[in-house]
Scaffold this motif. Structure first.
Motif, PDB file in Angstrom:
ATOM      1  N   ALA A 149       0.549  -0.698   0.117  1.00 35.45           N
ATOM      2  CA  ALA A 149       0.070  -0.128  -0.634  1.00 35.45           C
ATOM      3  C   ALA A 149       0.476   0.923   0.037  1.00 35.45           C
ATOM      4  O   ALA A 149       0.394   2.511  -1.248  1.00 35.45           O
ATOM      5  N   ARG A 150       2.188   1.302   1.047  1.00 31.45           N
ATOM      6  CA  ARG A 150       3.306   2.576   0.852  1.00 31.45           C
ATOM      7  C   ARG A 150       3.156   2.913  -0.931  1.00 31.45           C
ATOM      8  O   ARG A 150       3.896   3.883  -0.496  1.00 31.45           O
ATOM      9  N   HIS A 151       3.263   1.563  -0.902  1.00 33.43           N
ATOM     10  CA  HIS A 151       4.326   1.618  -3.009  1.00 33.43           C
ATOM     11  C   HIS A 151       2.945   1.710  -3.778  1.00 33.43           C
ATOM     12  O   HIS A 151       3.442   1.867  -4.477  1.00 33.43           O
ATOM     13  N   GLY A 152       2.511   2.446  -3.275  1.00 36.32           N
ATOM     14  CA  GLY A 152       1.007   2.904  -4.377  1.00 36.32           C
ATOM     15  C   GLY A 152       0.036   1.678  -5.037  1.00 36.32           C
ATOM     16  O   GLY A 152      -0.594   1.971  -5.662  1.00 36.32           O
ATOM     17  N   ALA A 153       0.475   0.226  -4.139  1.00 37.56           N
ATOM     18  CA  ALA A 153      -0.633  -0.240  -4.989  1.00 37.56           C
ATOM     19  C   ALA A 153      -2.001  -0.386  -4.923  1.00 37.56           C
ATOM     20  O   ALA A 153      -2.160   0.202  -3.557  1.00 37.56           O
ATOM     21  N   ARG A 154      -2.694  -1.732  -5.196  1.00 32.65           N
ATOM     22  CA  ARG A 154      -4.794  -1.220  -5.319  1.00 32.65           C
ATOM     23  C   ARG A 154      -4.088  -2.786  -3.753  1.00 32.65           C
ATOM     24  O   ARG A 154      -3.483  -3.712  -4.784  1.00 32.65           O
ATOM     25  N   VAL A 155      -4.821  -2.317  -2.951  1.00 32.40           N
ATOM     26  CA  VAL A 155      -4.220  -3.528  -2.239  1.00 32.40           C
ATOM     27  C   VAL A 155      -6.054  -4.975  -1.161  1.00 32.40           C
ATOM     28  O   VAL A 155      -6.795  -4.085  -1.061  1.00 32.40           O
ATOM     29  N   ALA A 156      -5.873  -5.980  -1.117  1.00 30.26           N
ATOM     30  CA  ALA A 156      -6.774  -6.457  -1.335  1.00 30.26           C
ATOM     31  C   ALA A 156      -5.928  -7.561  -0.493  1.00 30.26           C
ATOM     32  O   ALA A 156      -5.023  -8.598  -0.467  1.00 30.26           O
ATOM     33  N   VAL A 157      -6.706  -7.826   0.654  1.00 31.65           N
ATOM     34  CA  VAL A 157      -6.889  -9.029   2.150  1.00 31.65           C
ATOM     35  C   VAL A 157      -7.796 -10.163   2.471  1.00 31.65           C
ATOM     36  O   VAL A 157      -9.463  -9.106   2.178  1.00 31.65           O
ATOM     37  N   ALA A 158      -7.354 -11.076   2.426  1.00 33.80           N
ATOM     38  CA  ALA A 158      -8.385 -11.996   3.176  1.00 33.80           C
ATOM     39  C   ALA A 158      -7.727 -12.906   4.436  1.00 33.80           C
ATOM     40  O   ALA A 158      -6.958 -13.442   3.717  1.00 33.80           O
ATOM     41  N   SER A 159      -8.539 -13.417   5.014  1.00 31.02           N
ATOM     42  CA  SER A 159      -8.715 -13.990   6.383  1.00 31.02           C
ATOM     43  C   SER A 159     -10.316 -14.384   7.087  1.00 31.02           C
ATOM     44  O   SER A 159     -10.733 -13.849   6.269  1.00 31.02           O
ATOM     45  N   ARG A 160     -10.366 -15.446   7.795  1.00 31.68           N
ATOM     46  CA  ARG A 160     -10.848 -15.898   8.670  1.00 31.68           C
ATOM     47  C   ARG A 160     -11.789 -14.988   9.156  1.00 31.68           C
ATOM     48  O   ARG A 160     -13.638 -14.913   9.203  1.00 31.68           O
ATOM     49  N   SER A 161     -11.369 -13.908   9.934  1.00 35.05           N
ATOM     50  CA  SER A 161     -12.570 -12.807  10.808  1.00 35.05           C
ATOM     51  C   SER A 161     -12.791 -11.606   9.875  1.00 35.05           C
ATOM     52  O   SER A 161     -12.093 -10.768   9.904  1.00 35.05           O
ATOM     53  N   GLU A 162     -14.024 -11.095   9.794  1.00 40.14           N
ATOM     54  CA  GLU A 162     -14.546 -10.572   9.521  1.00 40.14           C
ATOM     55  C   GLU A 162     -14.209  -9.071   9.742  1.00 40.14           C
ATOM     56  O   GLU A 162     -13.477  -8.341   9.056  1.00 40.14           O
TER      57      GLU A 162
ATOM     58  N   ALA B 244     -14.959 -21.083  -0.917  1.00 39.49           N
ATOM     59  CA  ALA B 244     -14.708 -19.111  -0.901  1.00 39.49           C
ATOM     60  C   ALA B 244     -13.975 -18.742  -0.870  1.00 39.49           C
ATOM     61  O   ALA B 244     -14.047 -17.450  -1.549  1.00 39.49           O
ATOM     62  N   ILE B 245     -13.021 -18.938  -1.140  1.00 44.51           N
ATOM     63  CA  ILE B 245     -11.702 -18.710  -1.748  1.00 44.51           C
ATOM     64  C   ILE B 245     -11.741 -18.140  -3.716  1.00 44.51           C
ATOM     65  O   ILE B 245     -11.414 -17.083  -3.913  1.00 44.51           O
ATOM     66  N   GLU B 246     -12.657 -19.092  -3.782  1.00 44.97           N
ATOM     67  CA  GLU B 246     -12.740 -18.931  -5.646  1.00 44.97           C
ATOM     68  C   GLU B 246     -13.631 -17.529  -5.616  1.00 44.97           C
ATOM     69  O   GLU B 246     -13.852 -16.647  -6.419  1.00 44.97           O
ATOM     70  N   GLU B 247     -14.496 -17.623  -4.487  1.00 42.12           N
ATOM     71  CA  GLU B 247     -16.222 -16.257  -4.614  1.00 42.12           C
ATOM     72  C   GLU B 247     -15.504 -15.106  -4.672  1.00 42.12           C
ATOM     73  O   GLU B 247     -14.617 -14.183  -4.676  1.00 42.12           O
ATOM     74  N   GLY B 248     -14.481 -15.114  -3.555  1.00 40.34           N
ATOM     75  CA  GLY B 248     -13.976 -13.781  -2.673  1.00 40.34           C
ATOM     76  C   GLY B 248     -12.496 -12.877  -3.535  1.00 40.34           C
ATOM     77  O   GLY B 248     -12.189 -11.751  -4.149  1.00 40.34           O
ATOM     78  N   LEU B 249     -12.064 -14.201  -4.417  1.00 32.76           N
ATOM     79  CA  LEU B 249     -10.664 -13.815  -5.088  1.00 32.76           C
ATOM     80  C   LEU B 249     -11.678 -12.942  -7.191  1.00 32.76           C
ATOM     81  O   LEU B 249     -10.931 -12.601  -7.114  1.00 32.76           O
ATOM     82  N   ALA B 250     -12.735 -13.855  -6.838  1.00 31.99           N
ATOM     83  CA  ALA B 250     -13.608 -13.411  -8.189  1.00 31.99           C
ATOM     84  C   ALA B 250     -14.186 -11.251  -7.616  1.00 31.99           C
ATOM     85  O   ALA B 250     -14.028 -10.898  -8.810  1.00 31.99           O
TER      86      ALA B 250
ATOM     87  N   ALA C  93      -4.208   3.895  -0.059  1.00 38.76           N
ATOM     88  CA  ALA C  93      -4.438   2.938  -0.785  1.00 38.76           C
ATOM     89  C   ALA C  93      -5.633   2.292  -0.932  1.00 38.76           C
ATOM     90  O   ALA C  93      -6.730   2.568   0.093  1.00 38.76           O
ATOM     91  N   GLU C  94      -6.213   1.838  -2.265  1.00 41.47           N
ATOM     92  CA  GLU C  94      -7.479   1.406  -2.991  1.00 41.47           C
ATOM     93  C   GLU C  94      -7.004   0.332  -1.683  1.00 41.47           C
ATOM     94  O   GLU C  94      -6.317  -0.614  -2.570  1.00 41.47           O
ATOM     95  N   ALA C  95      -8.441  -0.060  -1.145  1.00 45.33           N
ATOM     96  CA  ALA C  95      -7.938  -1.394  -0.828  1.00 45.33           C
ATOM     97  C   ALA C  95      -9.959  -1.746  -0.295  1.00 45.33           C
ATOM     98  O   ALA C  95     -10.431  -1.211  -0.254  1.00 45.33           O
ATOM     99  N   MET C  96      -9.389  -2.844  -0.448  1.00 46.91           N
ATOM    100  CA  MET C  96     -10.711  -4.153  -0.520  1.00 46.91           C
ATOM    101  C   MET C  96     -10.353  -5.418   0.723  1.00 46.91           C
ATOM    102  O   MET C  96      -8.853  -5.897   0.343  1.00 46.91           O
ATOM    103  N   GLY C  97     -11.480  -6.242   0.854  1.00 47.34           N
ATOM    104  CA  GLY C  97     -11.324  -7.385   1.203  1.00 47.34           C
ATOM    105  C   GLY C  97     -12.148  -8.592   1.889  1.00 47.34           C
ATOM    106  O   GLY C  97     -13.309  -7.807   1.019  1.00 47.34           O
ATOM    107  N   PHE C  98     -12.239  -9.634   2.005  1.00 48.05           N
ATOM    108  CA  PHE C  98     -12.730 -10.436   2.110  1.00 48.05           C
ATOM    109  C   PHE C  98     -12.846 -11.609   3.001  1.00 48.05           C
ATOM    110  O   PHE C  98     -11.427 -11.897   3.204  1.00 48.05           O
ATOM    111  N   ALA C  99     -13.219 -12.096   3.802  1.00 45.37           N
ATOM    112  CA  ALA C  99     -13.597 -13.252   5.107  1.00 45.37           C
ATOM    113  C   ALA C  99     -13.535 -14.669   4.674  1.00 45.37           C
ATOM    114  O   ALA C  99     -14.674 -14.391   3.596  1.00 45.37           O
ATOM    115  N   ALA C 100     -12.886 -14.774   4.745  1.00 46.47           N
ATOM    116  CA  ALA C 100     -12.921 -16.468   3.685  1.00 46.47           C
ATOM    117  C   ALA C 100     -11.543 -17.199   4.334  1.00 46.47           C
ATOM    118  O   ALA C 100     -10.494 -16.888   5.362  1.00 46.47           O
TER     119      ALA C 100
END
Ligand code: HXC
Ligand code: NAP
Length: 272
Positions: A30-43, A72-78, A58-65
């Motif tokens: 994020a500090r180097h300019g990327a759009r970042v997405a993260v995921a883990s179990r805990s919302e 769940a991983i397929e749906e989140g990455l989509a 940063a532009e950022a988003m995430g999903f719980a899976a």
């Protein structure tokens, strides 16, 4: 040609990116300019991390899976691909660990770590591949020294992470043909992390570990993040299939201090 590390207009996806080392990696992208997405179990952890990444600009988003849940991983990455487009960097770092001897662990305990670390990495690789930029994407699996060094009370982690490194090396052959690079990063003992809290639970043990690191200190989250920034960038465009230890030469000495301690510690717990 002069090359720099600049992630403007690039997308980095960090699975298991909501705490510890992997969150440090996400923040560095994020500090180097990327759009970042993260995921883990805990919302809650996902939400907290996305807020922090946005605060870094940063532009950022995430999903719980759970990485054990392929769908769940397929749906989140989509979802991430719909929002951010194809991925430049995909980091797979979810893992589980506890000290236990083989005699002291159940089949389910062994399976849990295998399924999080190894099957989880397989799921992330399978689900992520359609969305990797081809050519040009870089994939990074977060491994551990246990992958190539036997350690007492770590048979589950040694087995799982050895498998992770073999997925890395195998996919470097299969995906190299598509212009996708893939490498493993092997953190040494990293200060202020869940892994160290579990495996070096007192200051005295931590000091024994520090004393066994040739460079003379514990690693930082930035040490690992810097390796990921390099492996994600064009600076490493001819590096693929590599298992890169970022550990102050700790593993060159066999990590014996931690192995001895973990064996004693696990046996004490199991006999009490
Ligand atoms: C023996 C244990 C145990 C222990 C759990 N189990 N802890 N067995 N000794 N200390 C057993 C349980 O009894 C159960 O078996 C089985 O493992 C699954 O446990 P659950 O709690 O039901 O599983 P789950 O909720 O899926 O949690 C997975 C977990 C947990 C791995 C057990 O600790 C976790 O979520 N960890 C994620 C965070 C983490 O570990 N971070 C550190 C990564 S550091 P039974 O038979 O009773 O059903 C790392 C490398 C560090 O990976 C390297 C440093 C150098
Ligand atoms: P950590 O803080 O526990 O990070 C683990 C991350 O993975 C968290 O975001 C966690 O979030 C997520 N996660 C765990 N299980 C998951 C699952 N089943 N599905 C989806 N996400 C899951 O651990 P860490 O110590 O920083 O370790 C991070 C990585 O570095 C791991 O791959 C570890 O093996 C490796 N490593 C660490 C060290 C060290 O010194 N700490 C040394 C060598 C290697 P949720 O709880 O929300 O799921």
């Amino acid at each position: 040609m002069s090359l720099t590390i600049d992630y403007q207009n690039k997308t980095a996806v960090i699975i298991g990116g909501t705490s510890g080392i992997n969150r440090g990696v996400a923040e560095l992208f994020a500090r180097h300019g990327a759009r970042v997405a993260v995921a883990s179990r805990s919302e809650d952890k996902v939400e907290d991390t996305v807020t922090a990444l946005k605060a870094l600009g940063a532009e950022a988003m995430g999903f719980a899976a759970d990485v054990r849940d392929q769908q769940a991983i397929e749906e989140g990455l989509a979802q991430v691909q719909s929002a951010f487009g194809d991925f430049d960097v995909l980091v797979s770092g979810a893992a589980g660990n506890f000290p236990a001897t083989v005699n002291g662990m159940s089949s389910n305990a062994f399976r849990s770590v295998l399924e999080i670390d190894l099957l989880g990495t397989f799921h992330v690789m399978k689900a992520g591949f359609p969305y990797l930029k081809k050519p040009g994407a870089s994939v990074i699996n977060i491994s551990a020294p246990q992958a190539y060094l036997p350690m007492e009370a770590q048979a589950h982690v040694c087995s799982a992470k050895a498998g992770v490194d073999m997925i890395t090396r195998t996919l470097s052959l299969e995906w190299g043909r598509e212009g996708v690079r893939i490498n493993s990063v092997v953190p040494g003992p990293i200060d202020g992390t869940e892994g160290m809290d579990r495996l070096a639970p007192t200051e005295a043990v931590k000091q024994r570990v520090v004393d066994s690191v040739p460079i003379g200190r514990l690693g930082t989250k930035d040490d690992i993040g810097h390796a990921c920034l390099f492996l994600g960038s064009e600076l490493s465009s001819y590096i693929s299939g590599v298992v890169l230890a970022v550990d102050g030469a700790w593993s060159q000495g066999g990590c014996g201090e931690m192995s001895n301690f973990l064996g004693q510690f696990a046996r004490q717990m199991e006999n009490s």
